[in-house]
Design an enzyme around this catalytic site. Structure first.
Site, PDB file in Angstrom:
ATOM      1  N   LYS A 191       0.852  -1.193   0.000  1.00 15.79           N
ATOM      2  CA  LYS A 191       0.000   0.000   0.000  1.00 15.79           C
ATOM      3  C   LYS A 191       0.886   1.241   0.000  1.00 15.79           C
ATOM      4  CE  LYS A 191      -1.831   2.535   3.227  1.00 15.79           C
ATOM      5  NZ  LYS A 191      -1.702   3.860   2.590  1.00 15.79           N
ATOM      6  N   GLY A 243       7.304   4.429   8.221  1.00 14.02           N
ATOM      7  CA  GLY A 243       6.447   5.578   8.476  1.00 14.02           C
ATOM      8  C   GLY A 243       6.681   6.124   9.864  1.00 14.02           C
ATOM      9  N   SER A 244       5.652   6.723  10.429  1.00  8.09           N
ATOM     10  CA  SER A 244       5.813   7.383  11.726  1.00  8.09           C
ATOM     11  C   SER A 244       5.957   6.356  12.852  1.00  8.09           C
ATOM     12  CB  SER A 244       4.616   8.284  11.996  1.00  8.09           C
ATOM     13  OG  SER A 244       3.442   7.519  12.031  1.00  8.09           O
ATOM     14  N   THR A 245       6.650   6.766  13.899  1.00  8.87           N
ATOM     15  CA  THR A 245       6.826   5.878  15.060  1.00  8.87           C
ATOM     16  C   THR A 245       5.474   5.560  15.689  1.00  8.87           C
ATOM     17  OG1 THR A 245       9.085   6.587  15.455  1.00  8.87           O
ATOM     18  CG2 THR A 245       7.898   5.740  17.353  1.00  8.87           C
ATOM     19  N   VAL A 247       2.478   5.199  14.251  1.00  9.16           N
ATOM     20  CA  VAL A 247       1.789   4.118  13.540  1.00  9.16           C
ATOM     21  C   VAL A 247       2.588   2.818  13.678  1.00  9.16           C
ATOM     22  CG1 VAL A 247       0.975   3.308  11.297  1.00  9.16           C
ATOM     23  CG2 VAL A 247       0.592   5.673  11.958  1.00  9.16           C
ATOM     24  N   GLY A 248       3.907   2.925  13.686  1.00  8.47           N
ATOM     25  CA  GLY A 248       4.740   1.732  13.886  1.00  8.47           C
ATOM     26  C   GLY A 248       4.392   1.032  15.191  1.00  8.47           C
ATOM     27  N   GLU A 265      10.587   0.495  10.007  1.00  5.98           N
ATOM     28  CA  GLU A 265      11.575   1.561   9.785  1.00  5.98           C
ATOM     29  C   GLU A 265      10.844   2.861  10.080  1.00  5.98           C
ATOM     30  OE1 GLU A 265      13.263   4.484   8.597  1.00  5.98           O
ATOM     31  OE2 GLU A 265      13.234   3.835   6.513  1.00  5.98           O
ATOM     32  N   CYS A 299      13.504  10.435   6.912  1.00  2.00           N
ATOM     33  CA  CYS A 299      13.525   9.815   8.241  1.00  2.00           C
ATOM     34  C   CYS A 299      14.902   9.963   8.900  1.00  2.00           C
ATOM     35  CB  CYS A 299      13.108   8.359   8.158  1.00  2.00           C
ATOM     36  SG  CYS A 299      13.963   7.466   6.867  1.00  2.00           S
ATOM     37  N   GLU A 396      10.358  14.702  15.957  1.00  2.00           N
ATOM     38  CA  GLU A 396      10.679  14.691  14.531  1.00  2.00           C
ATOM     39  C   GLU A 396       9.809  15.754  13.847  1.00  2.00           C
ATOM     40  OE1 GLU A 396       9.467  11.149  12.292  1.00  2.00           O
ATOM     41  OE2 GLU A 396      11.374  11.248  11.240  1.00  2.00           O
TER      42      GLU A 396
END
Ligand code: NAI
Length: 814
Positions: A191, A243-245, A247-248, A265, A299, A396
């Site tokens: 996606k 992506g973002s931490t 959502v990770g 990542e 990133c 960030e």
């Protein structure tokens, strides 16, 4: 003055636009509307959302929001394709990857223009960085496809991989995901980010054109919900996310207990350190790349400038001068340095953070340069006078904003650099090779660039430490995250009898069931403490920071064995774990002792255990009721395992890569740090040592929860530790209820990794509770891992899990 003379006089750039027409024609050929690419075909467009050009707000195309049904269809296609794809020879798979690389190269201009239109990045970057790296990635992985069986013997692909990527490097992130997955023999559902799906769709078309078997690559567009549908789909074997931490972490929690492979990542707040002896002009040019490349939406952006105090004023003056020459404008203009941010929401987010940073005491500098009146454009920004606690120094920003601080000594630079929850990348500038090579290993980051920045190559692993995620992309490590041992894929639930149960001579009479599902006696806490007052205190102590320790609770638990009560052990609690973690953190210097020394200590441990083999065998026998021969065998195997990891200690090491740049990348194998280990209930001695030995061989310090029903072998073992020169704090042993101690370890931010042998439920709990600092976990998930199997566990299986690779880029050659 004529026009040419004027240009010579002012040296002003004129407009140099790249034509957008081929990309617009391609969009028009699709009617400006796209469905998903599933099973080698386009689906009819569904409920639409717009993809816009952030430079001018114009709609480029209508895309379909992927539903759970679309995702399911894509998973079915990928599942159906898996068998055939995985069965192809490496050579055959390699040919497809090679064909993709060739097509990307052939259409590189179209890809670059489409990327710049969709994302807003300067064409100079999409043309000269993104797309060439995409092609390089597919070429490199065509090679890995070919070499897989030879280089990764015994490993097989996961199966169906769900891949979710961000918008900052749309096609490049796609290549980092799809190339290794396919090379390893997986099939994928990818996606793209909702802001930037167009090059992924062009890529899908290329997959069709080269005749890639249908269902091997499926592209489903959509927003976060589509991503969630992928994460939660039960028939996906592995998730890879960039992506973002935030959502990770949500994905880590959602996949806990599912058995899905996971690589993340995530974000960063990477330091850019300039020492007083640096080549300042080069460091300034590097900085332009570090923070204004891709509008700072990177990133690994060098977003925290740390300058030595003695040169701070001079450096900042040079920097401001350079900032005033940067050109912000039309991304398709070949002479533009800074294009558009990806979307209005990002402009608002960055602006908000900058305001906050200033309100918290920072001083903002923006050069007086032209910026287009509309579109998602921002000037390059510098915030100085920033304290380490300022929001802009910790969060960030993901925009063209540099935050500056100064330092006095190299030690202070390291402390400031590591003062972050992230650990993706770091840059350092110094003309002193001794200083540079002293600092690089001390930086907690997956990538360190010396006298350079933002260098990438498919042969060099990229990925983070700490909350920047886990797993690597690129190189050998990047392939490894898409493969697993064939035997592991075939493991069955542990169920039935454990290896020890089978050998038991006498059934137990115990009442309760432990968290491991084994029978144990009721806990000491339930008893009246006065009951033991008249007994000799035979409680085996815990072992923390090289000393025997009484449990904080003051409670103990009975240990029952073959012939009744064998003794007592401390009932460890949160405080004991906290103390043990503190001791383990204080001992982290173990990670930098010479591997040779660690090997010697492991040999010494083996030797001292060997001296006492009879006593240890008797203890095993008394606890678990196995035959004398089985108990002796367990001790002998433990000695052998210690020998094996003594052997590995100075051999499981790094590599030197030769990327196509004037640099080498030294891939350093580093320990995770503090490792929590929850040993299995069976094999009282070997069960713990099989995990402990690889962990300490690689330089980790350990907090060990030994077998819950049979803890006495390990409380005996600390006498062996003491006589074998193991430094204090390297191994800490806390006894008690395995499940609750495992939870405390999982929740503790001072623990960097956690291995847990337990039921499926406890494994799921541990994975979920580890979300806080995104510690790396390995759990047995109630499966029949037999740690006595030397073939499987005497080598790199746990060594790989005990380490992470840091790539240090060092300028080299002409
Ligand atoms: P994001 O992390 O939300 O988006 C990345 C991808 O994840 C997109 O494809 C998105 O659709 C998908 N996604 C979102 N929610 C999901 C969920 N619950 N489950 C599965 N997939 C999901 O990033 P976003 O919102 O676009 O950007 C916000 C901030 O995140 C940025 O300002 C930046 O600070 C950071 N970021 C960091 C990146 C990095 O590479 N370190 C990349 C993108 C964003």
């Amino acid at each position: 003055m004529n026009e040419i003379a004027k240009i010579f006089e002012t040296l002003e750039y004129g407009p140099a636009p790249e034509g957008a027409q081929p990309a617009l024609d391609w969009l028009a050929a699709h009617g400006g509307r796209f469905g998903h690419f599933i099973d080698g075909k386009w689906t009819a467009p569904g409920e639409a959302f717009a993809s816009t050009n952030p430079a001018n707000g114009k709609v480029l195309a209508e895309l379909s929001g992927g539903t759970a049904a679309d995702v399911d269809k894509a998973v079915k296609a990928a599942r159906a394709a898996f068998k055939g794809w995985a069965a192809l020879s490496g050579f055959e798979r390699g040919k497809y990857l090679y064909a993709i690389a060739r097509e990307v190269q052939k259409h590189s201009r179209l890809f670059a223009v489409l990327e710049s239109l969709d994302n807003g990045k300067p064409i100079r970057e999409s043309r000269d960085v993104d797309i060439p790296l995409v092609a390089r990635h597919f070429y490199h992985h065509a090679g890995w496809a070919q070499l897989r069986d030879r280089e990764f013997p015994g490993l097989v692909p996961y199966g169906v991989c769900g891949q979710i990527i961000p918008w900052n490097f749309p096609l490049l992130m796609l290549s980092w995901k799809i190339a290794p997955a396919l090379a390893a023999g997986n099939t994928v559902i990818l996606k793209p980010a909702e802001f930037t799906s167009l090059t992924a769709l062009l890529f899908a078309e290329i997959c069709g054109r080269i005749g890639l078997p249908k269902g091997v690559v499926n592209i489903v567009t959509g927003e976060g919900e589509t991503g969630e549908a992928i994460v939660n789909h039960p028939d996906i074997d592995k998730i890879a996310f960039t992506g973002s931490t935030e959502v990770g972490k949500a994905i880590r929690a959602a996949t806990a207990g599912s058995g899905k492979g996971l690589s993340l990542e995530l974000g960063g707040k990477s330091p850019y350190i300039v020492f007083e002896d640096a080549d300042l002009d080069s460091a300034i040019e590097g900085l332009v790349d570090a923070i204004w490349f891709n509008q700072g939406q990177v990133c690994c952006a060098g977003s925290r400038l740390l300058v030595q105090e003695s040169i701070e004023e001079r450096f900042l003056a040079k920097l401001k001068k350079r900032m005033a020459t940067l050109r912000v404008g039309d991304p398709l203009d070949k002479a533009v340095d800074i294009g558009a941010l990806v979307a209005p929401v990002q402009v608002a987010r960055v602006t908000e953070l900058v305001k906050k940073g200033v309100a918290e005491g920072g001083t903002l500098y923006e050069p007086d340069i032209d910026v287009p009146g509309s579109g998602c454009f921002l000037r390059p920004m510098l915030i100085s006078d920033v304290s380490p606690a300022n929001t802009v120094a910790t969060e960030e920003i993901f925009g063209p904003v540099l935050v500056e601080m100064s330092f006095r000594t190299p030690d202070e630079a390291v402390a400031l650099a590591n003062n972050t929850r992230y650990g993706l990348a770091a840059t350092l500038w110094s003309e002193n090779i001794n200083l540079a090579l002293d600092i690089a290993p001390r930086l907690k980051a997956g990538v360190v660039w010396i006298n350079g920045t933002n260098q990438f190559d498919a042969a060099v692993g990229f990925g983070g430490y700490r909350e920047s995620g886990f797993g690597r992309e690129g190189g050998r490590e990047g392939m490894a995250v898409y493969l697993k041992p064939a035997w592991e894929k075939a493991l069955k639930p542990a169920g039935g009898q454990s290896p020890v149960d089978k050998l038991r001579t006498k059934p137990k009479t115990a009442a309760a069931t432990s968290s491991h599902g084994e029978s144990v006696e009721p806990r000491g806490r339930a008893r009246n403490p006065l009951d033991t007052a008249d007994r000799l205190d035979q409680t085996a102590k815990m072992y923390i920071g090289g000393k025997q320790a009484r449990p904080d609770s003051g409670y103990s638990r009975l240990v029952h064995g073959r012939d009744g009560v064998l003794g007592e052990v401390g009932e460890g609690n949160r405080k004991d774990i906290r103390n043990a973690v503190e001791a383990a953190r204080a001992a982290l210097g173990w990670g930098t002792t010479a591997a040779h020394n660690r090997a010697q200590i492991l040999y010494f441990l083996a030797e001292n255990l060997e001296y006492r083999r009879k006593e240890f065998a008797e203890r095993i026998r008394a606890q678990s009721g196995v035959t004398a021969a089985a108990a002796e065998n367990e001790v002998a195997q433990t000695v052998e395992r210690l020998f094996a990891f003594a052997a590995w200690a100075d051999k499981y090491d790094g590599a030197v890569h030769n990327p196509p740049a004037r640099a080498i990348a030294a891939a350093m194998v580093e320990p995770l740090g503090v490792l929590g280990i929850v040993a299995p209930p069976e094999l009282p001695l070997l069960g713990s040592v099989a995990l402990l030995a690889p962990a300490i061989a690689m330089g980790n310090t350990v907090v060990l929860i030994p077998s819950e029903p049979h803890p006495l072998s390990m409380t005996d073992f600390y006498q062996v530790l003491e006589t074998s020169d193991v430094p204090s704090g390297v191994v800490n042993i806390v006894t008690g209820d395995a499940a609750s101690l495992a939870r405390t370890l999982a929740e503790h931010d001072g623990v960097d990794g956690l291995w847990c042998c337990a039921t499926a439920e406890i494994s799921a709990m541990v994975e979920k509770a580890s979300v806080g600092n995104l510690k790396q976990t390995w759990t047995s998930r109630g499966l029949a891992f037999d740690l006595a199997d030397t073939e499987r566990f005497g080598g790199d299986y746990f060594l790989a899990k005990a380490t992470q690779v840091k790539n240090v880029w060092i300028p080299y050659g002409a």
